[in-house]
Design a protein around this motif. Structure first.
Motif, PDB file in Angstrom:
ATOM      1  N   ALA A   1      10.588  -4.193  -5.481  1.00  0.00           N
ATOM      2  CA  ALA A   1       9.502  -3.326  -5.961  1.00  0.00           C
ATOM      3  C   ALA A   1       9.779  -1.886  -5.552  1.00  0.00           C
ATOM      4  N   ASN A   2      10.129  -1.675  -4.294  1.00  0.00           N
ATOM      5  CA  ASN A   2      10.397  -0.306  -3.845  1.00  0.00           C
ATOM      6  C   ASN A   2      11.617   0.282  -4.554  1.00  0.00           C
ATOM      7  N   ALA A   3      12.646  -0.555  -4.768  1.00  0.00           N
ATOM      8  CA  ALA A   3      13.847  -0.055  -5.446  1.00  0.00           C
ATOM      9  C   ALA A   3      13.518   0.364  -6.882  1.00  0.00           C
TER      10      ALA A   3
ATOM     11  N   GLY B   1      12.057  15.535  -4.857  1.00  0.00           N
ATOM     12  CA  GLY B   1      12.721  14.343  -4.308  1.00  0.00           C
ATOM     13  C   GLY B   1      11.713  13.457  -3.615  1.00  0.00           C
ATOM     14  N   PHE B   2      11.936  12.151  -3.692  1.00  0.00           N
ATOM     15  CA  PHE B   2      11.004  11.255  -3.000  1.00  0.00           C
ATOM     16  C   PHE B   2      11.284  11.233  -1.513  1.00  0.00           C
ATOM     17  N   GLY B   3      10.217  11.007  -0.737  1.00  0.00           N
ATOM     18  CA  GLY B   3      10.360  10.850   0.709  1.00  0.00           C
ATOM     19  C   GLY B   3       9.578   9.628   1.137  1.00  0.00           C
TER      20      GLY B   3
ATOM     21  N   SER C   1       8.618   6.668   4.402  1.00  0.00           N
ATOM     22  CA  SER C   1       9.350   5.813   5.342  1.00  0.00           C
ATOM     23  C   SER C   1      10.037   4.647   4.647  1.00  0.00           C
ATOM     24  N   CYS C   2       9.750   4.420   3.376  1.00  0.00           N
ATOM     25  CA  CYS C   2      10.183   3.155   2.782  1.00  0.00           C
ATOM     26  C   CYS C   2      11.307   3.248   1.761  1.00  0.00           C
ATOM     27  N   PHE C   3      11.168   4.123   0.780  1.00  0.00           N
ATOM     28  CA  PHE C   3      12.084   4.035  -0.358  1.00  0.00           C
ATOM     29  C   PHE C   3      13.553   4.082   0.056  1.00  0.00           C
TER      30      PHE C   3
ATOM     31  N   ALA D   1       4.271  17.479   4.357  1.00  0.00           N
ATOM     32  CA  ALA D   1       4.166  16.009   4.301  1.00  0.00           C
ATOM     33  C   ALA D   1       4.951  15.480   3.100  1.00  0.00           C
ATOM     34  N   PHE D   2       5.297  14.203   3.109  1.00  0.00           N
ATOM     35  CA  PHE D   2       6.154  13.685   2.028  1.00  0.00           C
ATOM     36  C   PHE D   2       5.391  13.489   0.737  1.00  0.00           C
ATOM     37  N   LYS D   3       4.055  13.516   0.814  1.00  0.00           N
ATOM     38  CA  LYS D   3       3.183  13.520  -0.360  1.00  0.00           C
ATOM     39  C   LYS D   3       1.823  14.008   0.106  1.00  0.00           C
ATOM     40  N   LYS D   4       0.890  14.218  -0.835  1.00  0.00           N
ATOM     41  CA  LYS D   4      -0.412  14.730  -0.412  1.00  0.00           C
ATOM     42  C   LYS D   4      -1.245  13.637   0.262  1.00  0.00           C
TER      43      LYS D   4
ATOM     44  N   LYS E   1       3.163   5.691 -15.263  1.00  0.00           N
ATOM     45  CA  LYS E   1       3.130   5.947 -13.808  1.00  0.00           C
ATOM     46  C   LYS E   1       4.521   6.151 -13.210  1.00  0.00           C
ATOM     47  N   PHE E   2       4.533   6.871 -12.088  1.00  0.00           N
ATOM     48  CA  PHE E   2       5.781   7.075 -11.347  1.00  0.00           C
ATOM     49  C   PHE E   2       6.861   7.753 -12.173  1.00  0.00           C
ATOM     50  N   LEU E   3       6.437   8.706 -12.981  1.00  0.00           N
ATOM     51  CA  LEU E   3       7.398   9.475 -13.770  1.00  0.00           C
ATOM     52  C   LEU E   3       7.243  10.963 -13.468  1.00  0.00           C
ATOM     53  N   LYS E   4       6.701  11.278 -12.297  1.00  0.00           N
ATOM     54  CA  LYS E   4       6.488  12.686 -11.968  1.00  0.00           C
ATOM     55  C   LYS E   4       7.752  13.215 -11.302  1.00  0.00           C
ATOM     56  N   SER E   5       8.398  14.131 -11.977  1.00  0.00           N
ATOM     57  CA  SER E   5       9.604  14.724 -11.409  1.00  0.00           C
ATOM     58  C   SER E   5       9.217  15.588 -10.215  1.00  0.00           C
TER      59      SER E   5
ATOM     60  N   LEU F   1       0.837  -1.207   0.000  1.00  0.00           N
ATOM     61  CA  LEU F   1       0.000   0.000   0.000  1.00  0.00           C
ATOM     62  C   LEU F   1       0.868   1.252   0.000  1.00  0.00           C
ATOM     63  N   ALA F   2       0.377   2.285  -0.633  1.00  0.00           N
ATOM     64  CA  ALA F   2       1.056   3.573  -0.574  1.00  0.00           C
ATOM     65  C   ALA F   2       0.240   4.488   0.337  1.00  0.00           C
ATOM     66  N   GLU F   3       0.923   5.324   1.085  1.00  0.00           N
ATOM     67  CA  GLU F   3       0.204   6.218   1.986  1.00  0.00           C
ATOM     68  C   GLU F   3      -0.584   7.247   1.179  1.00  0.00           C
ATOM     69  N   GLY F   4      -1.704   7.651   1.741  1.00  0.00           N
ATOM     70  CA  GLY F   4      -2.570   8.600   1.042  1.00  0.00           C
ATOM     71  C   GLY F   4      -3.613   7.878   0.199  1.00  0.00           C
TER      72      GLY F   4
HETATM   73  C1  UDX Z   1       5.817   3.356  -1.322  1.00  0.00           C
HETATM   74  C2  UDX Z   1       5.356   2.311  -2.356  1.00  0.00           C
HETATM   75  O1  UDX Z   1       4.653   2.985  -3.411  1.00  0.00           O
HETATM   76  C3  UDX Z   1       4.464   1.270  -1.714  1.00  0.00           C
HETATM   77  O2  UDX Z   1       4.138   0.247  -2.648  1.00  0.00           O
HETATM   78  C4  UDX Z   1       5.203   0.669  -0.526  1.00  0.00           C
HETATM   79  O3  UDX Z   1       4.370  -0.257   0.137  1.00  0.00           O
HETATM   80  C5  UDX Z   1       5.654   1.731   0.443  1.00  0.00           C
HETATM   81  O4  UDX Z   1       6.455   2.694  -0.240  1.00  0.00           O
HETATM   82  P1  UDX Z   1       4.683   5.474  -0.174  1.00  0.00           P
HETATM   83  O5  UDX Z   1       6.071   5.801   0.272  1.00  0.00           O
HETATM   84  O6  UDX Z   1       3.590   5.477   0.832  1.00  0.00           O
HETATM   85  O7  UDX Z   1       4.642   4.032  -0.870  1.00  0.00           O
HETATM   86  O8  UDX Z   1       4.234   6.525  -1.312  1.00  0.00           O
HETATM   87  P2  UDX Z   1       4.552   6.678  -2.866  1.00  0.00           P
HETATM   88  O9  UDX Z   1       3.310   7.068  -3.529  1.00  0.00           O
HETATM   89  O10 UDX Z   1       5.274   5.528  -3.417  1.00  0.00           O
HETATM   90  O11 UDX Z   1       5.496   7.959  -2.896  1.00  0.00           O
HETATM   91  C6  UDX Z   1       6.807   7.957  -2.358  1.00  0.00           C
HETATM   92  C7  UDX Z   1       7.493   9.270  -2.655  1.00  0.00           C
HETATM   93  O12 UDX Z   1       7.774   9.392  -4.041  1.00  0.00           O
HETATM   94  C8  UDX Z   1       6.657  10.503  -2.300  1.00  0.00           C
HETATM   95  O13 UDX Z   1       7.487  11.477  -1.715  1.00  0.00           O
HETATM   96  C9  UDX Z   1       6.125  10.958  -3.633  1.00  0.00           C
HETATM   97  O14 UDX Z   1       5.837  12.328  -3.655  1.00  0.00           O
HETATM   98  C10 UDX Z   1       7.298  10.623  -4.535  1.00  0.00           C
HETATM   99  N1  UDX Z   1       6.925  10.433  -5.953  1.00  0.00           N
HETATM  100  C11 UDX Z   1       6.071   9.437  -6.309  1.00  0.00           C
HETATM  101  C12 UDX Z   1       7.475  11.260  -6.922  1.00  0.00           C
HETATM  102  O15 UDX Z   1       8.255  12.159  -6.618  1.00  0.00           O
HETATM  103  N2  UDX Z   1       7.150  11.048  -8.229  1.00  0.00           N
HETATM  104  C13 UDX Z   1       6.303  10.051  -8.627  1.00  0.00           C
HETATM  105  O16 UDX Z   1       6.053   9.910  -9.842  1.00  0.00           O
HETATM  106  C14 UDX Z   1       5.747   9.221  -7.627  1.00  0.00           C
END
Ligand code: UDX
Ligand code: UDX
Length: 452
Positions: free
Chosen positions: A218-220, A266-268, A270-272, A332-335, A259-263, A158-161
């Protein structure tokens, strides 16, 4: 069946609430050593903000969903025990800064060995290094006294939010276990729980090590996509290309996908970072330095992106932000979450505080106390104020920084905001959220990520 989950955090709480919601025939008890957290789960204000979560919790709480600090009783009564405690990056000793700290996992295993009176299925829900199940098994088996323990790995994706929608309709549920007859029975028991609402074809079963490694991988891979597009964003800024256009163009290739190509800044989360550092450590441990270096570069690129953003703010603002009021929208690290763990905003704010900027921070969900803890500042710190809304934060500011992509930031009255700012009024959009052309028309001097 009776299900227990140790750890009532961002993962354990929502996941168990969904199981209770979907499986009315099972009783689910979530336990935690943190009394305040359990009290919050039992109150009107849940400790975790997730859209849709409240209704699901309230719908089952007191019927087949319970939150308690009585860990021993919950373990004794359970048929299946999920372990969902935190596994932070180690801060001490061998592997400090990279390896996962497994002390809480080990404590859980010892606790189960101590109090269980009959056979149990123990499920690793926390993200763990490959072969952790082996240690859990050793601890349980050496204290078994005739009881049988089956260990399963069932990582949470699951992803937060979006936790509730992700749990409701997961792309897949992954269950790893021993491939001998007892292991297969245990796997089937857990498959049956999820099959109450997840289509059987979406429930994957593997051996233990594949399951543990799939979660880290998957996270990597997800984080790598973000670092890749962020690397390109730096080149876009130098060349006049627009990173959103580049992302869209490559994303239409079905092999790459959109998906997941939004610049971003920086990502935040607890997981990545934690999981990649853990992967890096594992690779080094197994004598694979080239593989370790490859994955480590994903984290390095993310660090670069965060600090590059701060540097751009400072250089654009005539190389000094000292004594200037800077409005920070979003912490917050995302919305759609109140979670700030590893949020890019923390790093950017610290960089600007080092330059003696005055920060006025507003986030719709993050508490004042949390912001102070993250920035390591006391209540009377004169450089940081936390505001009740975006307008207050932006009044008299020299610059606005958008650091979280909250929807409400799109609907602000930027004309009114502009009129109360110092000129030139800078706006740095760390999420490429806003219509910069429209803002330029109002008079703002804008910078997006990856926009030359
Ligand atoms: C992530 C994984 O998506 C999820 O499968 C796993 O279980 C836990 O780690 P999470 O950290 O909750 O989930 O949120 P995610 O939506 O993945 O976003 C992580 C970070 O990446 C956020 O800071 C987000 O803003 C950023 N992000 C995400 C980007 O900068 N660009 C993107 O295209 C997607
Ligand atoms: C996090 C990560 O998101 C997840 O990927 C990782 O695998 C585990 O850590 P999360 O649910 O977000 O999961 O962690 P957190 O919100 O910190 O919750 C963990 C809970 O476990 C806390 O409430 C803590 O009090 C509890 N805990 C910890 C125990 O009950 N017993 C312990 O011995 C240790």
């Amino acid at each position: 069946m009776k299900i227990c989950c140790i750890g009532a955090g961002y993962v354990g709480g929502p996941t168990m609430a969904m199981i209770a919601h979907k499986c009315k025939g099972h009783t689910v008890t979530v336990v935690d050593i943190n009394q305040a957290r359990i009290d919050a789960w039992n109150s009107e204000t849940l400790p975790v903000f997730e859209p849709g979560l409240y209704d699901i919790v309230v719908g089952s709480r007191g019927t087949n969903l319970f939150f308690s600090t009585d860990v021993d009783t919950a373990i004794k009564e359970a048929d299946i025990i999920f372990i969902s405690v935190n596994t932070p990056t180690k801060t001490y000793g061998v592997g400090a800064g990279r390896a996962a700290d497994l002390r809480y996992i080990e404590k859980c295993a010892r606790k189960i060995a101590e109090v269980a009176e009959d056979d149990k299925i123990v499920v690793e829900k926390s993200t763990l290094p490959v072969r952790t199940a082996e240690s859990i098994k050793r601890i349980l088996e050496s204290n078994s006294n005739g009881r049988k323990f089956q260990i399963l790995s069932n990582p949470e994706f699951l992803a937060e939010g979006t936790a509730v929608e992700d749990l409701e309709a997961p792309d897949r549920v992954l269950i790893g276990g021993d491939q001998d007859p007892e292991g297969l029975v245990a796997i089937q028991t857990l498959v049956d729980v999820y099959a109450e609402w997840v289509p059987r074809k979406n429930i994957l079963t593997t051996n233990l090590w594949s399951s543990e490694l799939s979660k880290l991988t998957a996270n990597a891979f997800l984080a790598q996509r973000i670092s890749s597009i962020n690397a390109i964003s730096a080149l876009c800024e130098e060349t006049g290309a627009n990173v959103d256009e580049v992302a869209h163009s490559i994303g239409t290739d079905s092999r790459i996908g959109p998906k997941f190509l939004k610049s971003s800044v920086g990502f935040g989360g607890s997981c990545f970072q934690k999981d990649i550092l853990n992967l890096v450590y594992l690779c080094e441990h197994f004598g694979l330095p080239e593989v370790a270096a490859y994955w480590n570069s994903v984290v390095e690129m993310n660090d670069y992106q965060k600090h590059r953003f701060s540097r751009r703010v400072i250089s654009t603002m005539f190389n000094t932000v000292s004594d200037k009021k800077i409005a920070v929208l979003g912490f917050a690290f995302k919305k759609d979450t109140n979670d700030t763990r590893e949020s890019a905003a923390i790093y950017v704010c610290k960089d600007l505080l080092d330059e003696q900027a005055n920060l006025a921070i507003y986030d719709p969900k993050v508490s004042v106390d949390q912001i102070r803890r993250d920035l390591d500042i006391s209540e009377d710190n004169k450089y940081v104020s936390v505001c009740k809304d975006a307008y207050e934060a932006c009044a008299d500011a020299h610059a606005i920084l958008v650091l979280t992509e909250w929807d409400e930031f799109k609907a602000l009255d930027y004309k009114a905001i502009y009129e109360k700012m110092h000129l030139p009024a800078f706006l740095f959009d760390g999420r490429n959220l806003l219509d910069l052309a429209a803002l330029e028309k109002i008079g703002f001097e804008t910078r997006g990520i990856g926009k030359g």
